[in-house]
Design an enzyme around this catalytic site. Sequence first.
Site, PDB file in Angstrom:
ATOM      1  CB  CYS A 354      -0.957  -0.028   1.177  1.00 37.64           C
ATOM      2  SG  CYS A 354      -2.359   1.119   0.974  1.00 37.64           S
ATOM      3  CG  HIS A 481      -3.728  -3.396   3.329  1.00 40.10           C
ATOM      4  ND1 HIS A 481      -2.537  -3.111   3.939  1.00 40.10           N
ATOM      5  CD2 HIS A 481      -4.242  -2.212   2.913  1.00 40.10           C
ATOM      6  CE1 HIS A 481      -2.329  -1.812   3.914  1.00 40.10           C
ATOM      7  NE2 HIS A 481      -3.342  -1.229   3.290  1.00 40.10           N
TER       8      HIS A 481
END
Length: 538
Positions: A354, A481
């Site tokens: 991310c 994630h």
Amino acid sequence: MPTARTLLVAGTASHVGKSTVVAGLCRHLADRGVSVAPFKAQNMSNNARAVPRSSAVVTDGADESTAFGEIGVSQYVQARAARVRPTTDHNPVLLKPRGDGQSQLVVDGVAVGNFEAGNYYSDHWHDAREAARAAHDRLADAHDVVVAEGAGSIAEINLHDRDLANVETARISGADILLVADIERGGVFASLVGTLELLPDDLREQVVGVVVNKFRGDLSILEPGLDAFEERTGVPVLGVLPYDDPGLPAEDSVSLPPVGERSVVGDSDGVAEAESVTVAVPRLPHISNFTDLEPLAAEPGVRVAYVPLDDPLADADAVVLPGTKNTVDDLLAAREAGLGAVLAAFDGPLVGLCGGYQFLGERLTNAAVEGTGEAESVGGFGLLPVETRFDPKKRVTEARWQLDGTGPLAGARGTVEGYEIHTGQTRAVGDAEIETPFTRTRDGERTTGDDDERTDDDDVAESDGATLGAANANVLGTYLHGLFENQVARDAFLDVTFAAAGRSRPKSGEATRSPFDRAATLVADHVDVAALGLDSRH
């Protein structure tokens, strides 16, 4: 009015074990056939998960941008323990700290804005309270029992007129209250008696018992104190939990070392240091979703080391750049500490997740949207030929992708699942050719639980290029994630890491029980759950 029974698990302080008790109760009750749901009216954490928003708060014609929202990781975990699909009703109000006294306010899964505490309480708290009340009532209508988790201490008298997670939850639900105290810190009886003394009169009448947590030693030595407490207060001690860690994900960064310090997780597995590898994780000032690293630390022979930004990484066999709540601020701090040069010279596997993925690109543009207001373009580390452009829109969704591994995930093939929570779109720079290890199959279709079964009947292969991830030699970045929660990705990364370190990967032992079952056993074996009457039908 909802007829479900609500139990509020409140604490005498932060980190006394409320989350573990709630998860254990949820799994224990679910295993006894009780329809149970967790609830936390207001949470504060940068460890969030993407889940479906409650159908009651999604408008007609909703698209992907409104169908999913964020909740704290503890409520995600507790819902899975309860064997129900997590939704935003389980945590309707989430505060995500940004530093400088500000937090991002998320209501019913959607970010409302960034506010200082005073502005939140004066301008938004009443709306948050109504969202919490509505979410609780929906859960209570759908289940037999709601197990609510408080926040911090229920005895903060300066906050009693605006304590959403504790005082207001107890009042809007009529909950019985179970107090949890941590004996490891010392002063357990003073904290329990003081908490009872400071409770509002109406809530004091709702306290049905206390649990002493994290006890070590001979219980017979503690028993006289327990008897004296019960005689003084009239409140029964329903259990004493031994010091134990079932392995549930950490809720916030308190469990991490302070910025500038080092700590290691996973070094108590009995594997010799000479046979182990170290995965270094630069400790970003605004680190978020560091639960991404916990599956690695749980593997035999793997040490996850949180290290200062200026660490030379001399003992690192691999590096993972984690997520961050403030991408630009943390990138500037990392550059100032010299991390970019260190990573450029590092020849082991390197993965960015991310915000860490965004760090690895050539540049971040429209960066003022992140809140610095200082620069429209910020240089990245230049290890991947991609760039990220920020915009105000946040992408929040569950994800299910096809992985065709390369670089640090070489050899991995199969489906991986997780979630996206980010602002910014990442694309290839100009005509640069990149390796794209991920292909989108289907977002928003994930179900959760220990025994999920999924089909691929409606999968649609859709390549999103660098939006999903990019790889270059030993470097890989992705927005997924939960990547290492997938065994196919975890095994590939660790196989590459051990091979690069010139070591044989230790074999995993026998399959361990799930943390949900371990938490349930911990609670059921040491708490008089029957005295709470939660398995009776209404």
